[in-house]
Design a protein around this motif. Structure first.
Motif, PDB file in Angstrom:
ATOM      1  N   LYS A  40       0.833  -1.206   0.000  1.00  0.00           N
ATOM      2  CA  LYS A  40       0.000   0.000   0.000  1.00  0.00           C
ATOM      3  C   LYS A  40       0.870   1.258   0.000  1.00  0.00           C
ATOM      4  O   LYS A  40       0.588   2.222  -0.726  1.00  0.00           O
ATOM      5  N   ALA A  41       1.945   1.252   0.782  1.00  0.00           N
ATOM      6  CA  ALA A  41       2.865   2.399   0.821  1.00  0.00           C
ATOM      7  C   ALA A  41       3.561   2.570  -0.524  1.00  0.00           C
ATOM      8  O   ALA A  41       3.716   3.700  -1.009  1.00  0.00           O
ATOM      9  N   SER A  42       3.967   1.467  -1.135  1.00  0.00           N
ATOM     10  CA  SER A  42       4.625   1.535  -2.449  1.00  0.00           C
ATOM     11  C   SER A  42       3.674   2.086  -3.500  1.00  0.00           C
ATOM     12  O   SER A  42       4.073   2.881  -4.362  1.00  0.00           O
ATOM     13  N   GLU A  43       2.421   1.672  -3.430  1.00  0.00           N
ATOM     14  CA  GLU A  43       1.418   2.200  -4.363  1.00  0.00           C
ATOM     15  C   GLU A  43       1.195   3.695  -4.138  1.00  0.00           C
ATOM     16  O   GLU A  43       0.988   4.441  -5.095  1.00  0.00           O
ATOM     17  N   ARG A  44       1.242   4.118  -2.890  1.00  0.00           N
ATOM     18  CA  ARG A  44       1.112   5.552  -2.587  1.00  0.00           C
ATOM     19  C   ARG A  44       2.267   6.323  -3.206  1.00  0.00           C
ATOM     20  O   ARG A  44       2.078   7.395  -3.789  1.00  0.00           O
ATOM     21  N   ILE A  45       3.474   5.784  -3.070  1.00  0.00           N
ATOM     22  CA  ILE A  45       4.655   6.419  -3.656  1.00  0.00           C
ATOM     23  C   ILE A  45       4.491   6.515  -5.170  1.00  0.00           C
ATOM     24  O   ILE A  45       4.699   7.573  -5.760  1.00  0.00           O
ATOM     25  N   ASP A  46       4.086   5.414  -5.796  1.00  0.00           N
ATOM     26  CA  ASP A  46       3.893   5.415  -7.247  1.00  0.00           C
ATOM     27  C   ASP A  46       2.852   6.450  -7.667  1.00  0.00           C
ATOM     28  O   ASP A  46       3.006   7.114  -8.692  1.00  0.00           O
ATOM     29  N   SER A  47       1.793   6.586  -6.876  1.00  0.00           N
ATOM     30  CA  SER A  47       0.753   7.549  -7.233  1.00  0.00           C
ATOM     31  C   SER A  47       1.278   8.978  -7.168  1.00  0.00           C
ATOM     32  O   SER A  47       0.783   9.848  -7.883  1.00  0.00           O
ATOM     33  N   LYS A  48       2.263   9.210  -6.327  1.00  0.00           N
ATOM     34  CA  LYS A  48       2.836  10.558  -6.191  1.00  0.00           C
ATOM     35  C   LYS A  48       3.848  10.850  -7.299  1.00  0.00           C
ATOM     36  O   LYS A  48       3.894  11.958  -7.816  1.00  0.00           O
ATOM     37  N   ILE A  49       4.693   9.888  -7.630  1.00  0.00           N
ATOM     38  CA  ILE A  49       5.802  10.162  -8.546  1.00  0.00           C
ATOM     39  C   ILE A  49       5.570   9.659  -9.968  1.00  0.00           C
ATOM     40  O   ILE A  49       6.361   9.943 -10.858  1.00  0.00           O
ATOM     41  N   GLY A  50       4.465   8.963 -10.188  1.00  0.00           N
ATOM     42  CA  GLY A  50       4.211   8.341 -11.486  1.00  0.00           C
ATOM     43  C   GLY A  50       4.036   9.301 -12.644  1.00  0.00           C
ATOM     44  O   GLY A  50       4.244   8.922 -13.790  1.00  0.00           O
ATOM     45  N   MET A  51       3.671  10.543 -12.360  1.00  0.00           N
ATOM     46  CA  MET A  51       3.536  11.504 -13.445  1.00  0.00           C
ATOM     47  C   MET A  51       4.888  12.108 -13.838  1.00  0.00           C
ATOM     48  O   MET A  51       5.008  12.737 -14.875  1.00  0.00           O
ATOM     49  N   TYR A  53       8.122  10.214 -13.168  1.00  0.00           N
ATOM     50  CA  TYR A  53       9.033   9.123 -13.510  1.00  0.00           C
ATOM     51  C   TYR A  53       8.233   7.964 -14.081  1.00  0.00           C
ATOM     52  O   TYR A  53       7.182   7.615 -13.555  1.00  0.00           O
ATOM     53  N   PRO A  54       8.758   7.338 -15.143  1.00  0.00           N
ATOM     54  CA  PRO A  54       8.052   6.179 -15.708  1.00  0.00           C
ATOM     55  C   PRO A  54       8.086   5.007 -14.722  1.00  0.00           C
ATOM     56  O   PRO A  54       9.110   4.736 -14.105  1.00  0.00           O
ATOM     57  N   LEU A  55       6.941   4.363 -14.583  1.00  0.00           N
ATOM     58  CA  LEU A  55       6.813   3.219 -13.678  1.00  0.00           C
ATOM     59  C   LEU A  55       6.676   1.945 -14.487  1.00  0.00           C
ATOM     60  O   LEU A  55       6.135   1.970 -15.574  1.00  0.00           O
ATOM     61  N   PRO A  56       7.131   0.817 -13.981  1.00  0.00           N
ATOM     62  CA  PRO A  56       7.822   0.645 -12.705  1.00  0.00           C
ATOM     63  C   PRO A  56       9.241   1.199 -12.789  1.00  0.00           C
ATOM     64  O   PRO A  56       9.858   1.203 -13.854  1.00  0.00           O
ATOM     65  N   LEU A  57       9.735   1.660 -11.649  1.00  0.00           N
ATOM     66  CA  LEU A  57      11.087   2.193 -11.595  1.00  0.00           C
ATOM     67  C   LEU A  57      12.093   1.060 -11.779  1.00  0.00           C
ATOM     68  O   LEU A  57      11.879  -0.055 -11.318  1.00  0.00           O
ATOM     69  N   ALA A  58      13.177   1.364 -12.460  1.00  0.00           N
ATOM     70  CA  ALA A  58      14.198   0.355 -12.730  1.00  0.00           C
ATOM     71  C   ALA A  58      15.198   0.291 -11.577  1.00  0.00           C
ATOM     72  O   ALA A  58      15.488   1.289 -10.930  1.00  0.00           O
ATOM     73  N   ALA A  59      15.707  -0.907 -11.347  1.00  0.00           N
ATOM     74  CA  ALA A  59      16.761  -1.095 -10.335  1.00  0.00           C
ATOM     75  C   ALA A  59      18.067  -0.558 -10.899  1.00  0.00           C
ATOM     76  O   ALA A  59      18.259  -0.552 -12.114  1.00  0.00           O
ATOM     77  N   PRO A  60      18.967  -0.107 -10.085  1.00  0.00           N
ATOM     78  CA  PRO A  60      18.878  -0.042  -8.628  1.00  0.00           C
ATOM     79  C   PRO A  60      18.023   1.148  -8.194  1.00  0.00           C
ATOM     80  O   PRO A  60      18.095   2.219  -8.774  1.00  0.00           O
ATOM     81  N   LEU A  61      17.215   0.902  -7.181  1.00  0.00           N
ATOM     82  CA  LEU A  61      16.309   1.932  -6.690  1.00  0.00           C
ATOM     83  C   LEU A  61      17.021   2.873  -5.730  1.00  0.00           C
ATOM     84  O   LEU A  61      17.875   2.437  -4.952  1.00  0.00           O
ATOM     85  N   PRO A  62      16.662   4.140  -5.763  1.00  0.00           N
ATOM     86  CA  PRO A  62      17.249   5.093  -4.815  1.00  0.00           C
ATOM     87  C   PRO A  62      16.890   4.705  -3.379  1.00  0.00           C
ATOM     88  O   PRO A  62      15.773   4.275  -3.095  1.00  0.00           O
ATOM     89  N   GLY A  63      17.827   4.861  -2.464  1.00  0.00           N
ATOM     90  CA  GLY A  63      17.611   4.514  -1.069  1.00  0.00           C
ATOM     91  C   GLY A  63      16.487   5.287  -0.414  1.00  0.00           C
ATOM     92  O   GLY A  63      15.840   4.795   0.506  1.00  0.00           O
ATOM     93  N   ALA A  64      16.236   6.491  -0.878  1.00  0.00           N
ATOM     94  CA  ALA A  64      15.171   7.303  -0.290  1.00  0.00           C
ATOM     95  C   ALA A  64      13.816   6.606  -0.395  1.00  0.00           C
ATOM     96  O   ALA A  64      12.977   6.741   0.497  1.00  0.00           O
ATOM     97  N   LEU A  65      13.604   5.849  -1.458  1.00  0.00           N
ATOM     98  CA  LEU A  65      12.326   5.159  -1.633  1.00  0.00           C
ATOM     99  C   LEU A  65      12.071   4.177  -0.498  1.00  0.00           C
ATOM    100  O   LEU A  65      10.947   4.062  -0.005  1.00  0.00           O
ATOM    101  N   LYS A  66      13.104   3.474  -0.071  1.00  0.00           N
ATOM    102  CA  LYS A  66      12.957   2.510   1.017  1.00  0.00           C
ATOM    103  C   LYS A  66      12.523   3.221   2.299  1.00  0.00           C
ATOM    104  O   LYS A  66      11.599   2.786   2.972  1.00  0.00           O
TER     105      LYS A  66
END
Length: 139
Positions: A40-51, A53-66
């Motif tokens: 649910k938290a990951s989906e919230r993040i995607d809803s905020k940044i999806g406009m 950054y293209p989703l799904p984000l590619a690895a390696p993921l930024p540490g801030a996301l965690k």
């Protein structure tokens, strides 16, 4: 998911996780409940940044996301028990939301090139003769 159960256990003490997730009184944190909160938290993040950054984000993921994912998931876990998260978790949640808003607005990056920001900085060329736009710009 941008974080996993181990990331949650690093940030939230075991007894608190048990209190927030152990619906069957087994004396252990319920990993399934934790995973649902992380999704649910990951989906919230995607809803905020999806406009931005293209989703799904590619690895390696930024540490801030965690970190944002853990902070939001923890807030959700407190909410499922209708329990006040306290000032620390409320502040962490609000800071995560504010940071994600800044990412969405282009005021904060994930550390990668911002695809929308790059497009906005390129010149827009007009050709009156052909009636077309050129230069890859965005109007």
């Amino acid at each position: 998911m941008y974080a996993d159960f181990d990331d949650l256990t690093t940030e939230i003490d075991r007894l608190t996780l048990i209190r927030l997730t152990d619906d069957d009184n087994l004396g252990e944190p319920n990993q399934h409940v934790c995973a649902l909160a992380l999704v649910k938290a990951s989906e919230r993040i995607d809803s905020k940044i999806g406009m931005r950054y293209p989703l799904p984000l590619a690895a390696p993921l930024p540490g801030a996301l965690k970190g944002w994912c853990v902070d939001i998931a923890a807030y959700y876990l407190f909410g499922r028990r209708s329990e006040s998260p306290g000032d620390v978790w409320r502040d962490r949640y609000e800071r995560a939301e504010a940071d994600l808003d800044k990412v969405a607005q282009g005021k904060l990056t994930l550390g990668w090139p911002d695809p929308q920001g790059e497009a906005r900085r390129q010149p827009v060329l007009f050709s009156a003769r052909a009636g077309v736009f050129g230069g890859g710009g965005v109007l």
